[in-house]
Design a protein around this motif. Structure first.
Motif, PDB file in Angstrom:
ATOM      1  N   ARG A   1     -75.823 -10.012 -31.108  1.00  9.90           N
ATOM      2  CA  ARG A   1     -75.169  -9.044 -32.012  1.00  9.90           C
ATOM      3  C   ARG A   1     -74.043  -9.677 -32.831  1.00  9.90           C
ATOM      4  O   ARG A   1     -72.990  -9.099 -33.029  1.00  9.90           O
ATOM      5  N   LEU A   2     -74.284 -10.892 -33.290  1.00 14.40           N
ATOM      6  CA  LEU A   2     -73.310 -11.528 -34.181  1.00 14.40           C
ATOM      7  C   LEU A   2     -73.416 -10.920 -35.577  1.00 14.40           C
ATOM      8  O   LEU A   2     -74.524 -10.633 -36.055  1.00 14.40           O
TER       9      LEU A   2
ATOM     10  N   TRP B   1     -64.419 -13.625 -37.945  1.00 13.10           N
ATOM     11  CA  TRP B   1     -64.922 -14.987 -38.149  1.00 13.10           C
ATOM     12  C   TRP B   1     -66.051 -15.261 -37.161  1.00 13.10           C
ATOM     13  O   TRP B   1     -66.067 -14.726 -36.051  1.00 13.10           O
ATOM     14  N   VAL B   2     -66.969 -16.106 -37.573  1.00 17.76           N
ATOM     15  CA  VAL B   2     -68.053 -16.588 -36.715  1.00 17.76           C
ATOM     16  C   VAL B   2     -67.899 -18.101 -36.588  1.00 17.76           C
ATOM     17  O   VAL B   2     -67.717 -18.796 -37.601  1.00 17.76           O
ATOM     18  N   GLU B   3     -67.945 -18.594 -35.354  1.00 23.47           N
ATOM     19  CA  GLU B   3     -67.745 -20.022 -35.095  1.00 23.47           C
ATOM     20  C   GLU B   3     -69.083 -20.684 -34.770  1.00 23.47           C
ATOM     21  O   GLU B   3     -69.836 -20.215 -33.921  1.00 23.47           O
TER      22      GLU B   3
ATOM     23  N   GLU C   1     -73.887 -14.872 -50.168  1.00 24.51           N
ATOM     24  CA  GLU C   1     -74.642 -13.737 -49.672  1.00 24.51           C
ATOM     25  C   GLU C   1     -74.393 -13.590 -48.179  1.00 24.51           C
ATOM     26  O   GLU C   1     -73.849 -14.492 -47.538  1.00 24.51           O
ATOM     27  N   ALA C   2     -74.805 -12.451 -47.652  1.00 18.54           N
ATOM     28  CA  ALA C   2     -74.685 -12.205 -46.219  1.00 18.54           C
ATOM     29  C   ALA C   2     -75.912 -12.789 -45.525  1.00 18.54           C
ATOM     30  O   ALA C   2     -77.046 -12.397 -45.809  1.00 18.54           O
ATOM     31  N   VAL C   3     -75.690 -13.765 -44.622  1.00 20.03           N
ATOM     32  CA  VAL C   3     -76.774 -14.463 -43.933  1.00 20.03           C
ATOM     33  C   VAL C   3     -76.484 -14.412 -42.436  1.00 20.03           C
ATOM     34  O   VAL C   3     -75.357 -14.671 -42.004  1.00 20.03           O
ATOM     35  N   THR C   4     -77.498 -14.098 -41.639  1.00 16.31           N
ATOM     36  CA  THR C   4     -77.312 -14.060 -40.188  1.00 16.31           C
ATOM     37  C   THR C   4     -77.274 -15.474 -39.633  1.00 16.31           C
ATOM     38  O   THR C   4     -77.923 -16.384 -40.176  1.00 16.31           O
TER      39      THR C   4
ATOM     40  N   GLN D   1     -74.630 -24.017 -31.333  1.00 21.22           N
ATOM     41  CA  GLN D   1     -74.107 -22.739 -30.866  1.00 21.22           C
ATOM     42  C   GLN D   1     -73.561 -21.923 -32.030  1.00 21.22           C
ATOM     43  O   GLN D   1     -73.095 -22.475 -33.037  1.00 21.22           O
ATOM     44  N   ALA D   2     -73.585 -20.607 -31.854  1.00 25.80           N
ATOM     45  CA  ALA D   2     -72.928 -19.672 -32.781  1.00 25.80           C
ATOM     46  C   ALA D   2     -72.350 -18.537 -31.944  1.00 25.80           C
ATOM     47  O   ALA D   2     -73.038 -17.967 -31.095  1.00 25.80           O
ATOM     48  N   ARG D   3     -71.082 -18.239 -32.174  1.00 22.11           N
ATOM     49  CA  ARG D   3     -70.419 -17.188 -31.407  1.00 22.11           C
ATOM     50  C   ARG D   3     -69.292 -16.602 -32.245  1.00 22.11           C
ATOM     51  O   ARG D   3     -68.958 -17.120 -33.315  1.00 22.11           O
TER      52      ARG D   3
END
Length: 697
Positions: free
Chosen positions: A565-566, A616-618, A532-535, A604-606
């Motif tokens: 705004r990720l 991609w999200v790291e 699923e799409a998860v923030t 961290q998330a970026r």
């Protein structure tokens, strides 16, 4: 090689005769048959003469090269034999001379007798020097460069010798000398054992230049230039001389030694062979042979043609047998979609004979009825000239008894001898067993992940008891106070506000305890396999209660940094939360040391590196602990490898498996100052995914 070239030349002559015969039959020659035959004979004679002269010159050159090859082989054998004798000499030295005085005296004698020995050393089992003797025939080899600075190759040779329980050689290396020059040396390490126990090593330092001069200079070096070279041709040592000549001949051989391989090169200059050796004899012989050759050629031509026909029949039979023995199904179709060929494996796969398949067009008898329209459309696209993917595509076929089975189809254009496409050739592979194995593997992986999650909760039991003690103690205290107030009816009206305040505190503390228990309950019980799409905010918030439990106990300051705004990530939420929790717990445990005074865990998330097709999200988990030792880093992701006394060794292995199943990548690196950072990437949810799946926030 020489006979092959001769055969090629004569085959070209035969082709010329065949062309002449064909032209004669078709009336292309207007002269009489006899004159044409003599012209062909004269051309053949000239060709034979030129060929014989050329072959004679090539033969003489090949003889010279073969002689140099034999000399090179003899040189390699001489070097190997000499080194084997050196090993026997050193073994005798180890057995007969066990005191430093006698050993040194005998070593000096050996150095005088062997001019290519530069230094002889005796070291203990820990490679500490007990004694050494320099060659009396030259200046000390390690006078300018200290021995301790050049002993790295010797250490590696002794380690190999210990593993092999025998002699081992080091790779060659350059040692500068006091006269401004230098030399290439190589070391031999021979372990010394006593009653089966390693007690020391004997090390000999060879000079490669001296080895060539002493072992080959008086024999092969007199007429050749001998050298040791590297793989790229760089010369390490040279000995011998070259005679004057116009042509350079070169031969190389490998000198395989335990632990090292040298390349021995031998160069020799020789004069060019005579262009016309015995021309008169060759001419007379060729004229005699030429007349017989023409008559024999016709007979041989018919025999070769018959032989070629038999060879073609054998090749066809071989190809048929090979196709029939395959377990992969083969199916050929023409440009209209008609089946033109199937092999037995394909017939066994669908349960139909070849006669029921060849000449058949859509719908095929092995197509499931519910998929006929889809397969017709796919076949129309293929016949329109659209090439299928090189890796193939999956489909479903039906056997004669109606059972369905998955297949992998790999198709390629079928090209005829004119270079034009005449159809499609397809390879069909039954992947039913592969699917079953994948399902078993997936189920095993899920059970292993569930076990690891339960083990994580078990390790956190002490933290839960510590965290629940505080709200439970507060609840008990407020409850006892309320009971005391309720016992006095006269003071109840005055203390009613205190009772209300106590009950509110009891409710707050009960809510606090419930949140702790619910966070663990959600982590253990939730197992929604659908992605699923998860923030990123939701993922961080889900694990923070569990992370803070251990952080408070270990006095760790947890800091979160999430880039604004990720996009949401497309993932299995439960599994990704487990990855983040495992990495966070590992980071806090790495800082649980007395020397770590400032304990900070950074989550961290970026945005990660992206392209036009995929974003991609790291995620990163950073600690300021003592770091990871190199020997531990090599096995960090190995299942069941752990440095913890009570660990299972599955955490990081499962983390990498989960990330790779999502198409991402998990890596780690040491920080510039101290500590370690673990990073992993997850794919950002596409617009259509985010719109069809409610984003968890």
């Amino acid at each position: 090689m020489k006979s092959l070239r001769s055969l090629q030349i004569f085959q070209r002559l035969l082709q010329g005769l065949r062309a002449w015969r064909l032209a004669q039959n078709e009336g292309l020659f207007k002269v009489s048959g006899r004159r044409s035959l003599w012209a062909a004979l004269m051309a053949l004679v000239v060709a034979v003469l030129v060929t014989l002269v050329w072959l004679a010159g090539r033969y003489e050159i090949s003889q010279l090269q073969a002689e140099l090859e034999r000399d090179t082989t003899d040189a390699v054998n001489d070097i190997r034999s000499g080194l084997s004798l050196d090993v026997q000499t050193l073994q005798a030295l180890q057995a007969q001379h066990t005191t430093l005085k006698s050993w040194s005296a005998e070593a000096l004698t050996l150095l005088r007798d062997n001019r290519d020995w530069l230094r002889l050393e005796w070291r203990d089992a820990r490679l500490n020097s007990l004694a050494f003797v320099e060659s009396p025939l030259r200046a000390p080899v390690f006078e300018r460069a200290l021995r301790i600075d050049t002993f790295a190759e010797g250490i590696q040779a002794c380690q190999r010798a210990r593993r092999l329980n025998g002699p081992a050689y080091s790779t060659s290396y350059y040692v500068p000398q006091t006269d401004g020059l230098g030399m290439e040396v190589m070391e031999l390490c021979l372990p010394q054992t006593l009653a089966g126990e390693l007690v020391g090593y004997t090390i000999v330092t060879y000079g490669l230049q001296a080895m060539l001069a002493e072992r080959l200079g008086n024999t092969l070096g007199r007429r050749n230039e001998v050298s040791f070279t590297e793989a790229d041709g760089t010369r390490l040592a040279i000995a011998g001389t070259q005679r004057r000549g116009l042509r350079l001949f070169t031969a190389q051989q490998l000198v395989d030694l335990p632990g090292n391989t040298l390349v021995l090169r031998m160069d020799s200059r020789r004069g060019e062979p005579d262009l016309f050796p015995n021309v008169l004899t060759a001419l007379v012989t060729a004229m005699s042979i030429a007349l017989i050759t023409v008559m024999v050629l016709l007979v041989k031509d018919s025999r070769r043609r018959l032989k070629a026909e038999h060879a073609l029949a054998d090749a066809l039979a071989f190809r048929k047998a090979m196709e029939d023995s395959l377990v992969t199904g083969l199916r050929a179709r023409d440009l209209e979609g008609l089946i033109t060929y199937v092999n037995p494996a394909f017939c066994d796969m669908v349960g139909l004979p070849a006669s029921a398949l060849i000449g058949h067009n859509a719908p095929m008898p092995y197509w499931p009825p519910e998929m006929v329209d889809e397969y017709k459309q796919r076949q129309a696209i293929r016949l329109a000239g659209n090439a299928p993917p090189r890796e193939g595509f999956e489909s479903v076929f039906m056997r004669q008894d109606g059972t369905r089975f998955p297949v992998l189809i790999i198709e390629a254009p079928l090209i005829n001898t004119q270079g034009q496409q005449s159809g499609w050739m397809g390879a069909v592979i039954d992947i039913s067993e592969q699917r079953r194995i994948e399902e078993v593997s997936r189920a095993s992986q899920e059970r292993l992940q569930a076990t690891a999650r339960l083990a994580t909760v078990g390790e956190m039991a002490s933290l839960l008891s510590h965290e629940l003690n505080q709200p439970l103690a507060a609840i008990a205290s407020y409850a006892n106070g309320s009971l005391n107030l309720l016992k006095d009816p006269d003071a109840l009206a005055q203390s009613q506000d205190d009772v209300h305040m106590a009950l509110r505190r009891i409710a707050e503390q009960a809510g606090r305890a419930g949140r702790v228990i619910n966070s663990v309950h959600d982590f253990v019980r939730r197992r929604d396999q659908a992605r699923e799409a998860v923030t990123p905010h939701a993922l961080m918030d889900a694990i923070l209660p569990l992370v803070n439990l251990q952080a408070r106990k270990l006095q760790v300051n947890v800091v979160t940094r999430i880039e604004p705004r990720l996009p949401a990530v497309w993932c299995d939420r439960t599994m990704v939360e487990q990855v983040l929790l495992n990495l966070a717990r590992n980071g806090m445990q790495a800082m649980d040391r007395p020397e770590c005074t400032e304990r900070v865990l950074l989550l961290q998330a970026r945005r990660g590196a992206s392209n036009a097709e995929q974003s991609w999200v790291e995620f990163a988990v950073t600690d300021v602990g003592t770091g990871i030792a190199p020997e531990v880093a090599e096995q960090l992701f190995t299942p069941f490898f752990t440095t913890k006394a009570e660990g299972m060794g599955l955490g990081l292995s499962l983390c990498r498996t989960v990330v790779e199943q999502h198409g991402g990548h998990l890596e780690f690196e040491a920080q510039t100052t101290k500590g370690t950072v673990f990073r992993f990437t997850l794919p950002a949810a596409l617009v259509e995914q985010a719109s069809t799946t409610p984003t968890k926030a």
